[in-house]
Design a protein around this motif. Structure first.
Motif, PDB file in Angstrom:
ATOM      1  N   UNK A 171       0.708  -1.095  -0.130  1.00  0.00           N
ATOM      2  CA  UNK A 171       0.004   0.059  -0.134  1.00  0.00           C
ATOM      3  C   UNK A 171       0.847   1.394  -0.136  1.00  0.00           C
ATOM      4  N   UNK A 172       1.853   1.222   0.624  1.00  0.00           N
ATOM      5  CA  UNK A 172       2.974   2.524   0.809  1.00  0.00           C
ATOM      6  C   UNK A 172       3.584   2.590  -0.343  1.00  0.00           C
ATOM      7  N   UNK A 173       4.030   1.565  -1.064  1.00  0.00           N
ATOM      8  CA  UNK A 173       4.643   1.736  -2.307  1.00  0.00           C
ATOM      9  C   UNK A 173       3.753   2.042  -3.501  1.00  0.00           C
ATOM     10  N   UNK A 174       2.374   1.851  -3.282  1.00  0.00           N
ATOM     11  CA  UNK A 174       1.368   1.987  -4.324  1.00  0.00           C
ATOM     12  C   UNK A 174       0.930   3.534  -4.213  1.00  0.00           C
ATOM     13  N   UNK A 175       0.870   3.933  -3.113  1.00  0.00           N
ATOM     14  CA  UNK A 175       0.672   5.581  -2.746  1.00  0.00           C
ATOM     15  C   UNK A 175       1.822   6.251  -3.019  1.00  0.00           C
ATOM     16  N   UNK A 176       2.944   5.734  -2.809  1.00  0.00           N
ATOM     17  CA  UNK A 176       4.078   6.549  -2.951  1.00  0.00           C
ATOM     18  C   UNK A 176       4.203   6.944  -4.705  1.00  0.00           C
ATOM     19  N   UNK A 177       3.998   5.966  -5.350  1.00  0.00           N
ATOM     20  CA  UNK A 177       3.927   6.172  -6.970  1.00  0.00           C
ATOM     21  C   UNK A 177       2.752   6.393  -7.675  1.00  0.00           C
ATOM     22  N   UNK A 178       1.781   6.945  -6.932  1.00  0.00           N
ATOM     23  CA  UNK A 178       0.431   7.060  -7.559  1.00  0.00           C
ATOM     24  C   UNK A 178       0.159   8.880  -7.692  1.00  0.00           C
ATOM     25  N   UNK A 179       1.215   9.510  -7.488  1.00  0.00           N
ATOM     26  CA  UNK A 179       1.041  10.904  -7.626  1.00  0.00           C
ATOM     27  C   UNK A 179       0.520  11.448  -9.114  1.00  0.00           C
ATOM     28  N   UNK A 180       1.177  10.986 -10.174  1.00  0.00           N
ATOM     29  CA  UNK A 180       0.873  11.465 -11.705  1.00  0.00           C
ATOM     30  C   UNK A 180      -0.249  10.697 -12.019  1.00  0.00           C
ATOM     31  N   UNK A 181      -1.010   9.631 -11.564  1.00  0.00           N
ATOM     32  CA  UNK A 181      -2.035   9.119 -11.607  1.00  0.00           C
ATOM     33  C   UNK A 181      -3.366   9.847 -11.173  1.00  0.00           C
ATOM     34  N   UNK A 182      -2.882  10.299  -9.891  1.00  0.00           N
ATOM     35  CA  UNK A 182      -4.091  11.211  -9.313  1.00  0.00           C
ATOM     36  C   UNK A 182      -4.135  12.253 -10.005  1.00  0.00           C
ATOM     37  N   UNK A 183      -2.967  13.194 -10.540  1.00  0.00           N
ATOM     38  CA  UNK A 183      -3.261  14.369 -11.215  1.00  0.00           C
ATOM     39  C   UNK A 183      -3.848  14.132 -12.350  1.00  0.00           C
ATOM     40  N   UNK A 184      -3.615  13.274 -13.273  1.00  0.00           N
ATOM     41  CA  UNK A 184      -4.365  13.213 -14.422  1.00  0.00           C
ATOM     42  C   UNK A 184      -5.695  12.786 -14.415  1.00  0.00           C
TER      43      UNK A 184
END
Length: 314
Positions: A171-184
């Motif tokens: 979960x931490x790894x997923x949240x750490x790498x989801x910034x661009x997806x959230x912005x899109x």
């Protein structure tokens, strides 16, 4: 005899060529040449590093990867398994967080910045270097998923402790790498006209029905973009074990030809996955209503005039 003058269109074309000429040079020097050299290496044997002299060896490197090398296939399957676990979670959590951040809540801008900070800090390597310089150890525990001390979890048994640590780490790894997806996803959600939601609510649609009938179809292009981006990002992440394996052969063992073959096998697999995503999403993509009516009208031999200006209809 008077000299012929260039027309405005020709001058604009020449100006465009001048502007893109540096890019063309860079593309040929730093992309096309290394690409062709990599293909030659994958089908050959490196004779001399000086001048990169290559002899033709056929499919020897590819056969070695699947027949001789006993570590390549397990490492490859491990990389695929990690991606298949994190990939859907990243897209799903990014969409949920984007929907929450798109609502009218207090400190909405602050929450958006918080979720995008990991992307600004880097994909993990920048933060890892900072932590190695003595930054607070608690941050490292959060990044590794150790949110709950192992001494506490051990009272529930080693099986439960390992399962909880694994889930938190993912979960931490997923949240750490989801910034661009959230912005899109945020950009896609904000582009949806509020009138569509109002019309759906007037017709008596529930929030669940609005999500599947309005939100998902309208953001389907962004969803496709996020799917492709997440897959490529997961497969090319620096923590990917297969990339580390390829890098070891290429730069530690100095076996450039075999490393190139492994890279092209991996590239072919990623290309197939991306093609499958495009094929699956093709039937679910939202298309403009006017274009749909025009296309069906032409098939039936009828002229369509009524919806020429109805781009924003629900």
């Amino acid at each position: 005899m008077a000299k012929s003058k260039m027309s405005l269109h020709q001058r604009e074309q020449l100006r465009g060529i001048v502007f893109v000429f540096p890019f063309i040079i860079g593309l040929c020097a730093f992309f096309i040449y290394p690409l062709t050299l990599s293909i030659r290496l994958s089908f050959g044997k490196l004779v001399s590093v000086v001048g990169m002299k290559v002899e033709w060896a056929g499919f020897e490197n590819y056969v070695r990867a699947f027949v001789v090398d006993v570590e390549f296939v397990p490492t490859f399957l491990q990389a695929v398994r990690q991606t298949l676990v994190k990939f859907p979670l990243t897209v799903l959590l990014s969409l949920i967080i984007a929907i929450m951040l798109n609502r009218d809540i207090k400190a909405r801008g602050l929450f958006r910045v918080i979720f995008f900070i990991p992307f600004l800090l880097g994909t993990g390597q920048v933060m890892q270097q900072l932590l190695n310089q003595g930054v607070d150890r608690a941050v490292l525990n959060i990044m590794d998923g150790r949110l709950i001390p192992y001494n506490v979890l051990v009272y529930f048994g080693s099986t439960i402790a390992d399962a909880v640590q694994t889930i938190l780490s993912i979960l931490v790894s997923v949240l750490w790498s989801s910034g661009v997806q959230i912005l899109l996803f945020l950009s896609g959600l904000q582009s949806i006209s509020p009138s569509l939601y109002e019309a759906a609510r007037i017709d008596g649609a529930t929030e669940w029905e609005i999500f599947w009938k309005v939100t998902v179809p309208m953001i389907s292009p962004i969803l496709l973009l996020n799917l492709v981006y997440t897959v490529v990002d997961s497969f090319t992440n620096i923590s990917n074990p297969l990339l580390q394996y390829i890098q070891t052969y290429g730069f530690s063992n100095m076996e450039f030809a075999y490393s190139a073959a492994l890279s092209w096998i991996y590239f072919a697999f990623i290309a197939i996955v991306v093609a499958l995503i495009f094929g699956i999403m093709k039937g679910y993509m939202h298309t403009n209503e006017v274009e749909e009516v025009k296309r069906h009208g032409k098939k039936r031999g009828r002229k369509v005039f009524t919806l020429e200006k109805s781009n924003n209809r629900f």
